[in-house]
Design an enzyme around this catalytic site. Structure first.
Site, PDB file in Angstrom:
ATOM      1  CG  ASN A   1      -1.500   1.332   1.547  1.00 53.19           C
ATOM      2  OD1 ASN A   1      -2.484   1.752   0.926  1.00 53.19           O
ATOM      3  ND2 ASN A   1      -0.889   2.057   2.485  1.00 53.19           N
TER       4      ASN A   1
ATOM      5  CE1 TYR B   1       0.316   8.226  -6.554  1.00 49.57           C
ATOM      6  CE2 TYR B   1      -1.419   8.450  -8.206  1.00 49.57           C
ATOM      7  CZ  TYR B   1      -0.974   7.960  -6.993  1.00 49.57           C
ATOM      8  OH  TYR B   1      -1.822   7.205  -6.212  1.00 49.57           O
TER       9      TYR B   1
HETATM   10  P1  NAP Z   1      -1.237   8.652   2.658  1.00 48.76           P
HETATM   11  O1  NAP Z   1      -2.315   8.965   3.614  1.00 48.76           O
HETATM   12  O2  NAP Z   1      -0.277   9.714   2.228  1.00 48.76           O
HETATM   13  O3  NAP Z   1      -0.442   7.368   3.204  1.00 48.76           O
HETATM   14  C1  NAP Z   1       0.666   6.876   2.526  1.00 48.76           C
HETATM   15  C2  NAP Z   1       1.352   5.875   3.426  1.00 48.76           C
HETATM   16  O4  NAP Z   1       2.508   5.363   2.741  1.00 48.76           O
HETATM   17  C3  NAP Z   1       1.848   6.516   4.724  1.00 48.76           C
HETATM   18  O5  NAP Z   1       1.718   5.586   5.773  1.00 48.76           O
HETATM   19  C4  NAP Z   1       3.305   6.770   4.411  1.00 48.76           C
HETATM   20  O6  NAP Z   1       4.142   6.850   5.562  1.00 48.76           O
HETATM   21  C5  NAP Z   1       3.598   5.510   3.625  1.00 48.76           C
HETATM   22  N1  NAP Z   1       4.897   5.581   2.943  1.00 48.76           N
HETATM   23  C6  NAP Z   1       5.342   6.490   2.055  1.00 48.76           C
HETATM   24  N2  NAP Z   1       6.606   6.216   1.707  1.00 48.76           N
HETATM   25  C7  NAP Z   1       6.969   5.102   2.401  1.00 48.76           C
HETATM   26  C8  NAP Z   1       8.144   4.318   2.481  1.00 48.76           C
HETATM   27  N3  NAP Z   1       9.251   4.637   1.789  1.00 48.76           N
HETATM   28  N4  NAP Z   1       8.148   3.231   3.272  1.00 48.76           N
HETATM   29  C9  NAP Z   1       7.057   2.880   3.986  1.00 48.76           C
HETATM   30  N5  NAP Z   1       5.913   3.602   3.975  1.00 48.76           N
HETATM   31  C10 NAP Z   1       5.883   4.691   3.184  1.00 48.76           C
HETATM   32  O7  NAP Z   1      -1.844   8.113   1.264  1.00 48.76           O
HETATM   33  P2  NAP Z   1      -3.087   7.141   0.965  1.00 48.76           P
HETATM   34  O8  NAP Z   1      -4.067   7.945   0.211  1.00 48.76           O
HETATM   35  O9  NAP Z   1      -3.495   6.383   2.164  1.00 48.76           O
HETATM   36  O10 NAP Z   1      -2.392   6.169  -0.091  1.00 48.76           O
HETATM   37  C11 NAP Z   1      -2.198   4.779   0.118  1.00 48.76           C
HETATM   38  C12 NAP Z   1      -2.007   4.135  -1.249  1.00 48.76           C
HETATM   39  O11 NAP Z   1      -3.179   4.296  -2.050  1.00 48.76           O
HETATM   40  C13 NAP Z   1      -0.859   4.752  -2.067  1.00 48.76           C
HETATM   41  O12 NAP Z   1      -0.167   3.739  -2.757  1.00 48.76           O
HETATM   42  C14 NAP Z   1      -1.593   5.664  -3.040  1.00 48.76           C
HETATM   43  O13 NAP Z   1      -0.846   5.908  -4.181  1.00 48.76           O
HETATM   44  C15 NAP Z   1      -2.839   4.832  -3.309  1.00 48.76           C
HETATM   45  N6  NAP Z   1      -3.985   5.587  -3.819  1.00 48.76           N
HETATM   46  C16 NAP Z   1      -4.590   6.547  -3.084  1.00 48.76           C
HETATM   47  C17 NAP Z   1      -5.703   7.220  -3.601  1.00 48.76           C
HETATM   48  C18 NAP Z   1      -6.446   8.271  -2.808  1.00 48.76           C
HETATM   49  O14 NAP Z   1      -7.417   8.844  -3.347  1.00 48.76           O
HETATM   50  N7  NAP Z   1      -6.068   8.555  -1.575  1.00 48.76           N
HETATM   51  C19 NAP Z   1      -6.184   6.904  -4.889  1.00 48.76           C
HETATM   52  C20 NAP Z   1      -5.548   5.898  -5.617  1.00 48.76           C
HETATM   53  C21 NAP Z   1      -4.456   5.238  -5.078  1.00 48.76           C
HETATM   54  P3  NAP Z   1       4.542   8.280   6.232  1.00 48.76           P
HETATM   55  O15 NAP Z   1       3.426   8.659   7.149  1.00 48.76           O
HETATM   56  O16 NAP Z   1       5.830   7.966   6.934  1.00 48.76           O
HETATM   57  O17 NAP Z   1       4.715   9.275   5.108  1.00 48.76           O
END
Ligand code: NAP
Length: 276
Positions: A89, A193
């Site tokens: 994730n 991205y």
């Molecule tokens: P988020 O709230 O920014 O959470 C991202 C998570 O990834 C955080 O826990 C972050 O940790 C962690 N992370 C980033 N770099 C890392 C690393 N090098 N090692 C380990 N953990 C790391 O984003 P989210 O929206 O929940 O996104 C989760 C996934 O869903 C992502 O892959 C994103 O691309 C995908 N996604 C999201 C959406 C949306 O609408 N939100 C839509 C499509 C896809 P830190 O707190 O330390 O930064």
């Protein structure tokens, strides 16, 4: 060695990852590991779920750091003799108005979203137990970015014979092309991205094919998915889904029953296989 089933979710101290851990704690019959690159925010998230009456376990994991990935691999091998569910994730995205040079955004975004995710897969996929489930969180943006690629690139990314090495070379080429400001001339869309998530979706298709070739009898199912547009730090407060709603499709894929032989090697959103 414990015979308890075990699930790991990367980047699960907040956002969709945290919601996936919450749902797995309720539905997965085994140990669920919340992981984070920063132990402090990871432990805070564990405490939050404990307040809700749940019992996640914790392990540090920075997907940008191969030593960190290997430490988790060795821990899982020793304690559980493998892994039953892996949800990739963790991911990052620069904000739309971020002024960081595009070439830097490309390098940093690809480093985590594609190369980091691939490194986790390289180390942890060999540990997957029979009937294991692997979920790579990609995005619908991978589909739109694919349509923004040249015909030649689209053909490569849709190919059923592209190898992991070829994909890695293409992802590295994108980063190099942005440094020379020739990425658009070379047929790439103007989204770091989006390209990183093309990489995650295509990697999933390749890995599923390899599982078919090398571990057919193990019934492991591996898919890419989009969680939807979800209210997290990444997508902001205007998004349409709550994190718990965003977790639904990844959790559905993580908990496909042992009788299921599909979906596998697919791109899934709203629990529905989408064309690639
Ligand atoms: P988020 O709230 O920014 O959470 C991202 C998570 O990834 C955080 O826990 C972050 O940790 C962690 N992370 C980033 N770099 C890392 C690393 N090098 N090692 C380990 N953990 C790391 O984003 P989210 O929206 O929940 O996104 C989760 C996934 O869903 C992502 O892959 C994103 O691309 C995908 N996604 C999201 C959406 C949306 O609408 N939100 C839509 C499509 C896809 P830190 O707190 O330390 O930064």
């Amino acid at each position: 060695m414990s015979s308890v089933p075990v699930a790991v979710v990367t980047g699960s101290n907040k956002g969709i990852g945290l919601a996936i851990v919450r749902a797995l704690c309720k539905q997965f019959p085994g140990d669920v590991y919340l992981t984070s690159r920063d132990p402090g925010s990871g432990q805070a998230a564990v405490a939050q779920l404990q307040q809700e009456g749940l019992r996640p376990l914790y392990h540090q994991l920075d997907i940008d750091d191969v030593q960190s990935i290997r430490a988790l691999r060795d821990f899982l091998k020793e304690k559980y003799g493998g892994l039953n569910v892996l949800v990739n994730n963790a991911g990052i995205a620069f904000k739309v108005h971020d002024t960081t040079p595009f070439a830097v955004q490309a390098e940093v975004t690809l480093k985590t979203n594609f190369f980091g995710t691939r490194n986790v897969c390289t180390e942890l996929l060999p540990l997957m137990k029979p009937y294991g489930r692997v979920v790579n969180v990609s995005s619908m943006v991978s589909s739109s970015a694919l349509r923004g690629c040249s015909q030649e690139l689209q053909q490569k990314f849709r190919s059923d014979t592209i190898t992991e090495d070829e994909l890695v070379q293409l992802m590295a080429k994108f980063v190099e092309d942005t440094k020379k400001s020739v990425h658009e001339k070379e047929g790439w869309p103007n989204t770091a991205y989006g390209v990183s998530k093309i990489g995650v979706t295509v990697l999933s298709r390749i890995q599923a094919r390899l599982l078919n070739e090398q571990r057919k009898g193990d019934h492991i199912l591996l898919n890419a998915c989009c969680p939807g547009w979800v209210r997290t730090d990444m997508a902001g407060p205007k998004a349409t889904k709550s994190p718990d709603e965003g977790a639904e499709t990844p959790v559905y894929l993580a908990l496909l029953p042992s009788s299921a032989d599909a979906p596998h090697g697919q791109f899934v959103s709203d629990k529905t296989v989408r064309p690639w």
